[in-house]
Design a protein around this motif. Structure first.
Motif, PDB file in Angstrom:
ATOM      1  N   ALA A  77      38.419  39.136  43.404  1.00 45.74           N
ATOM      2  CA  ALA A  77      37.811  40.367  43.911  1.00 45.74           C
ATOM      3  C   ALA A  77      36.906  40.975  42.838  1.00 45.74           C
ATOM      4  CB  ALA A  77      38.897  41.353  44.318  1.00 45.74           C
ATOM      5  N   GLY A  78      35.741  41.426  43.272  1.00 47.26           N
ATOM      6  CA  GLY A  78      34.750  41.963  42.353  1.00 47.26           C
ATOM      7  C   GLY A  78      33.759  40.941  41.858  1.00 47.26           C
ATOM      8  N   GLY A  79      34.035  39.681  42.111  1.00 48.48           N
ATOM      9  CA  GLY A  79      33.169  38.610  41.661  1.00 48.48           C
ATOM     10  C   GLY A  79      32.010  38.362  42.604  1.00 48.48           C
ATOM     11  N   SER A  80      31.262  37.303  42.293  1.00 47.52           N
ATOM     12  CA  SER A  80      30.058  36.961  43.046  1.00 47.52           C
ATOM     13  C   SER A  80      30.035  35.481  43.399  1.00 47.52           C
ATOM     14  CB  SER A  80      28.805  37.279  42.213  1.00 47.52           C
ATOM     15  OG  SER A  80      28.716  38.644  41.918  1.00 47.52           O
ATOM     16  N   ASN A  90      27.847  39.834  46.157  1.00 50.01           N
ATOM     17  CA  ASN A  90      28.353  40.529  44.984  1.00 50.01           C
ATOM     18  C   ASN A  90      29.475  41.482  45.375  1.00 50.01           C
ATOM     19  OD1 ASN A  90      26.317  39.285  43.438  1.00 50.01           O
ATOM     20  ND2 ASN A  90      24.886  40.958  43.849  1.00 50.01           N
ATOM     21  N   SER A  91      30.226  41.911  44.387  1.00 45.55           N
ATOM     22  CA  SER A  91      31.327  42.866  44.612  1.00 45.55           C
ATOM     23  C   SER A  91      32.219  42.399  45.758  1.00 45.55           C
ATOM     24  CB  SER A  91      30.759  44.261  44.906  1.00 45.55           C
ATOM     25  OG  SER A  91      29.956  44.707  43.844  1.00 45.55           O
ATOM     26  N   LEU A  92      32.598  41.165  45.710  1.00 49.70           N
ATOM     27  CA  LEU A  92      33.367  40.574  46.811  1.00 49.70           C
ATOM     28  C   LEU A  92      34.743  41.220  46.930  1.00 49.70           C
ATOM     29  CD1 LEU A  92      32.224  36.902  46.383  1.00 49.70           C
ATOM     30  CD2 LEU A  92      32.079  38.211  48.506  1.00 49.70           C
ATOM     31  N   LYS A  93      35.192  41.308  48.174  1.00 49.78           N
ATOM     32  CA  LYS A  93      36.487  41.905  48.499  1.00 49.78           C
ATOM     33  C   LYS A  93      37.340  40.864  49.220  1.00 49.78           C
ATOM     34  CE  LYS A  93      34.092  46.269  49.480  1.00 49.78           C
ATOM     35  NZ  LYS A  93      33.855  47.314  50.515  1.00 49.78           N
ATOM     36  N   PRO A  94      38.648  41.011  49.181  1.00 46.78           N
ATOM     37  CA  PRO A  94      39.500  40.057  49.921  1.00 46.78           C
ATOM     38  C   PRO A  94      39.131  39.967  51.398  1.00 46.78           C
ATOM     39  CG  PRO A  94      40.825  41.318  48.389  1.00 46.78           C
ATOM     40  CD  PRO A  94      39.447  41.931  48.346  1.00 46.78           C
ATOM     41  N   GLU A  95      38.666  41.054  51.986  1.00 49.30           N
ATOM     42  CA  GLU A  95      38.295  41.019  53.398  1.00 49.30           C
ATOM     43  C   GLU A  95      37.003  40.244  53.665  1.00 49.30           C
ATOM     44  OE1 GLU A  95      39.068  43.715  51.526  1.00 49.30           O
ATOM     45  OE2 GLU A  95      37.829  45.458  52.111  1.00 49.30           O
ATOM     46  N   ASP A  96      36.325  39.806  52.619  1.00 52.70           N
ATOM     47  CA  ASP A  96      35.168  38.929  52.792  1.00 52.70           C
ATOM     48  C   ASP A  96      35.589  37.472  52.975  1.00 52.70           C
ATOM     49  OD1 ASP A  96      33.500  40.897  50.315  1.00 52.70           O
ATOM     50  OD2 ASP A  96      33.140  40.947  52.484  1.00 52.70           O
ATOM     51  N   THR A  97      36.866  37.195  52.812  1.00 57.74           N
ATOM     52  CA  THR A  97      37.367  35.832  52.983  1.00 57.74           C
ATOM     53  C   THR A  97      37.102  35.342  54.397  1.00 57.74           C
ATOM     54  OG1 THR A  97      39.081  36.074  51.298  1.00 57.74           O
ATOM     55  CG2 THR A  97      39.429  34.393  52.985  1.00 57.74           C
ATOM     56  N   THR A 153      36.804  32.221  49.723  1.00 61.84           N
ATOM     57  CA  THR A 153      38.098  32.862  49.587  1.00 61.84           C
ATOM     58  C   THR A 153      38.049  33.831  48.414  1.00 61.84           C
ATOM     59  OG1 THR A 153      39.208  30.891  50.444  1.00 61.84           O
ATOM     60  CG2 THR A 153      40.572  32.506  49.288  1.00 61.84           C
ATOM     61  N   VAL A 154      38.405  35.081  48.680  1.00 64.33           N
ATOM     62  CA  VAL A 154      38.395  36.117  47.647  1.00 64.33           C
ATOM     63  C   VAL A 154      39.831  36.547  47.409  1.00 64.33           C
ATOM     64  CG1 VAL A 154      37.455  38.329  46.928  1.00 64.33           C
ATOM     65  CG2 VAL A 154      36.135  36.858  48.466  1.00 64.33           C
ATOM     66  N   SER A 155      40.297  36.350  46.206  1.00 64.72           N
ATOM     67  CA  SER A 155      41.674  36.708  45.867  1.00 64.72           C
ATOM     68  C   SER A 155      41.725  38.122  45.299  1.00 64.72           C
ATOM     69  CB  SER A 155      42.248  35.716  44.859  1.00 64.72           C
ATOM     70  OG  SER A 155      41.517  35.770  43.654  1.00 64.72           O
ATOM     71  N   SER A 156      42.853  38.774  45.560  1.00 66.21           N
ATOM     72  CA  SER A 156      42.996  40.166  45.084  1.00 66.21           C
ATOM     73  C   SER A 156      43.621  40.216  43.698  1.00 66.21           C
ATOM     74  CB  SER A 156      43.850  40.952  46.071  1.00 66.21           C
ATOM     75  OG  SER A 156      45.101  40.322  46.227  1.00 66.21           O
TER      76      SER A 156
END
Length: 124
Positions: free
Chosen positions: A14-17, A84-91, A121-124
């Protein structure tokens, strides 16, 4: 006919790109409006972003506005989605789509061709 191949998905915190790419076959890439859609498990496919044929106009879903950008390189027959600023809900599985025409629709049924998808997949 247009064939679309996505790449660039993966696992990110999370927060990554991440930057997704979609390579299109054929010599008529510039005739197509391009879109990115996504589908999370158990949910319907949803619109994320679109870009017009020249690349001069873009359109985003509210859920990604300000975090995602879409661009295209017509010389390389490629469209990109910078996330950018990826969130787990972007998975989701992210799909590239092509629409023969000028209008940037958010309705998946308007699009004529689809890629096979790439997992994000965006991990928290």
């Amino acid at each position: 006919q247009v064939q679309l191949v996505e790449s660039g998905g993966g696992l990110v915190q999370a927060g990554g790109s991440l930057r997704l790419s979609c390579a299109a076959s054929g010599r008529t890439f510039g005739y197509y409006t391009m879109g990115w859609f996504r589908q999370a498990p158990g949910k319907e496919r949803e619109f994320a972003a679109a870009i017009n044929r020249s690349g001069g106009s873009t359109y985003f879903a509210d859920s990604v506005k300000g975090r995602f950008t879409i661009s295209r390189d017509n010389a390389k027959n490629t469209v990109y989605l910078q996330m950018n600023s990826l969130k787990p809900e972007d998975t989701a599985v992210y799909y590239c789509a092509a629409l023969l025409g000028a209008y940037m629709y958010g309705d998946a049924h308007r699009y004529d061709y689809w890629g096979q998808g790439t997992q994000v997949t965006v991990s928290s």
